[in-house]
Design an enzyme around this catalytic site. Structure first.
Site, PDB file in Angstrom:
ATOM      1  N   ASN A   9       0.856  -1.157   0.015  1.00 16.49           N
ATOM      2  CA  ASN A   9       0.098  -0.104   0.023  1.00 16.49           C
ATOM      3  C   ASN A   9       0.909   1.302  -0.137  1.00 16.49           C
ATOM      4  OD1 ASN A   9      -1.943   1.986   0.550  1.00 16.49           O
ATOM      5  ND2 ASN A   9      -2.389   1.236   2.580  1.00 16.49           N
ATOM      6  N   LYS A  11       0.016   4.210  -0.269  1.00 10.92           N
ATOM      7  CA  LYS A  11      -0.561   5.384   0.503  1.00 10.92           C
ATOM      8  C   LYS A  11      -0.369   6.692  -0.539  1.00 10.92           C
ATOM      9  CE  LYS A  11      -0.278   3.077   4.738  1.00 10.92           C
ATOM     10  NZ  LYS A  11      -0.115   3.234   6.347  1.00 10.92           N
ATOM     11  N   HIS A  96      -9.520   0.799   5.073  1.00 12.30           N
ATOM     12  CA  HIS A  96      -8.128   0.959   5.575  1.00 12.30           C
ATOM     13  C   HIS A  96      -8.453   1.984   6.676  1.00 12.30           C
ATOM     14  CE1 HIS A  96      -4.080   2.383   6.760  1.00 12.30           C
ATOM     15  NE2 HIS A  96      -3.818   1.353   6.137  1.00 12.30           N
ATOM     16  N   GLU A  98      -6.769   4.481   7.959  1.00 16.21           N
ATOM     17  CA  GLU A  98      -6.675   5.953   7.764  1.00 16.21           C
ATOM     18  C   GLU A  98      -7.662   6.345   7.287  1.00 16.21           C
ATOM     19  OE1 GLU A  98      -2.993   5.409   5.750  1.00 16.21           O
ATOM     20  OE2 GLU A  98      -1.860   4.834   7.592  1.00 16.21           O
ATOM     21  N   GLU A 168      -5.309  -5.172  10.534  1.00 18.58           N
ATOM     22  CA  GLU A 168      -4.362  -4.213  10.811  1.00 18.58           C
ATOM     23  C   GLU A 168      -4.662  -3.391  12.095  1.00 18.58           C
ATOM     24  OE1 GLU A 168      -2.285  -2.874   6.769  1.00 18.58           O
ATOM     25  OE2 GLU A 168      -4.208  -1.674   7.241  1.00 18.58           O
ATOM     26  N   GLY A 174       2.290   2.173  10.777  1.00 18.06           N
ATOM     27  CA  GLY A 174       3.330   3.224  10.757  1.00 18.06           C
ATOM     28  C   GLY A 174       4.019   3.655  12.044  1.00 18.06           C
ATOM     29  N   SER A 214       3.517  -2.277  10.376  1.00 19.47           N
ATOM     30  CA  SER A 214       5.048  -2.232  10.657  1.00 19.47           C
ATOM     31  C   SER A 214       5.577  -3.656  10.224  1.00 19.47           C
ATOM     32  CB  SER A 214       5.266  -1.922  12.112  1.00 19.47           C
ATOM     33  OG  SER A 214       4.900  -0.601  12.295  1.00 19.47           O
TER      34      SER A 214
HETATM   35  P1  PGA Z   1       2.951  -0.017   7.707  1.00 22.61           P
HETATM   36  O1  PGA Z   1       1.410   0.320   7.057  1.00 22.61           O
HETATM   37  O2  PGA Z   1       3.330  -1.087   7.257  1.00 22.61           O
HETATM   38  O3  PGA Z   1       3.650   1.456   7.124  1.00 22.61           O
HETATM   39  O4  PGA Z   1       2.941   0.070   9.136  1.00 22.61           O
HETATM   40  C1  PGA Z   1       0.752  -0.885   6.944  1.00 22.61           C
HETATM   41  C2  PGA Z   1      -0.716  -0.276   6.364  1.00 22.61           C
HETATM   42  O5  PGA Z   1      -1.153   0.749   6.652  1.00 22.61           O
HETATM   43  O6  PGA Z   1      -1.327  -0.788   5.357  1.00 22.61           O
END
Ligand code: PGA
Length: 250
Positions: A9, A11, A96, A98, A168, A174, A214
């Site tokens: 992803n 983003k 997601h 976010e 997740e 992140g 992560s």
């Molecule tokens: P990350 O994000 O690997 O940077 O923690 C995962 C995600 O949001 O899908």
């Protein structure tokens, strides 16, 4: 048999030339790929078409990071599933954290997006997971259960069988704070049990449940070796071809 999948992803990262470079690097690194994991990348909308051209005839599949909750029409600034499909994408990331948090996407809205994606013959990558507070107060299973019950569990078994799930935990996204392999396994087993109760055991056994948050080259192998972890949804580490390929090969 369910499939192991590694999805990247991107983003809101990569402008047009950066996206082309990253896609080209992935294509070069994966040209001789003989593994059995499915590989998916989700660049920003503006780069979907060009990245799609670059990865044509490779094992890499194209996904968007979102889609509109309406089919077409007067929705200024929105991108429909048919538009996404028309540039060669086969999957759509839906729900997601976010988008749930910053754009207030509700389970009701996500169910609409799921239906539209499935009706277009595309594959949803459906994300869900608890926040830190819910984990600390041991509400994580109840949270996930509600997220699933109000969305993907409302699909027919045929529809559900096309969905890739991505657990997740929000506190791990992140943050560099990865779930332990035991925490991931425990939650994935719970999710599979709930799928089995809602549909049946065969459906549950055939569902790919990815872990996200992560996930990096140095922890992917241990996470992916858990019985119910079927790969990962990768954010930060998918922006470097070398790291993403290392995770695919984990
Ligand atoms: P990350 O994000 O690997 O940077 O923690 C995962 C995600 O949001 O899908």
């Amino acid at each position: 048999m369910r499939k192991m999948i590694v999805a990247g992803n991107w983003k809101m990262n990569t402008d047009f030339s950066e996206a082309k470079e990253l896609a080209q690097n992935l294509k070069n690194s994966l040209s001789n790929y003989t593994g059995d994991k499915g590989i998916i990348i989700a660049p920003p909308f503006t780069n979907l078409s060009e990245v799609g051209n670059i990865i044509k005839c490779t094992p890499i599949q194209l996904s968007s990071q979102n889609c509109a909750s309406e089919e077409s029409g007067a929705y200024t600034g929105e991108i429909s599933v048919n538009m996404i499909k028309s540039v060669g994408a086969e999957a759509v990331i839906i729900g997601h954290s976010e988008r749930r948090e910053y754009f207030k996407e509700s389970n009701e809205l996500l169910l609409k997006k799921l239906k539209l994606t499935l009706n277009a013959g595309m594959q949803p990558i459906f994300c869900f997971g608890e926040v830190l507070e819910e984990r600390e107060s041991e509400q994580h299973e109840a949270t996930v259960d509600k997220q699933l019950s109000e969305t993907v569990f409302k699909l027919t078994p045929e529809e559900f069988s096309k969905v890739i799930l991505a657990y997740e935990p929000v506190w791990a996204i992140g943050t560099g704070k990865v779930a332990t392999p035991e925490q991931a396994q425990e939650m994935h087993a719970f999710i599979r049990k709930r799928i089995s109760e809602n549909f049946d055991e065969t459906v549950a056994e055939n569902t790919s449940i990815l872990y996200g948050g992560s996930c990096k080259p140095n922890n992917a192998k241990e996470l992916f070796s858990q019985k119910d972890v079927d790969g990962g949804l990768i954010g930060g580490a998918s922006l470097k071809a070398e790291d993403f390929v290392a995770i695919i090969n984990a």
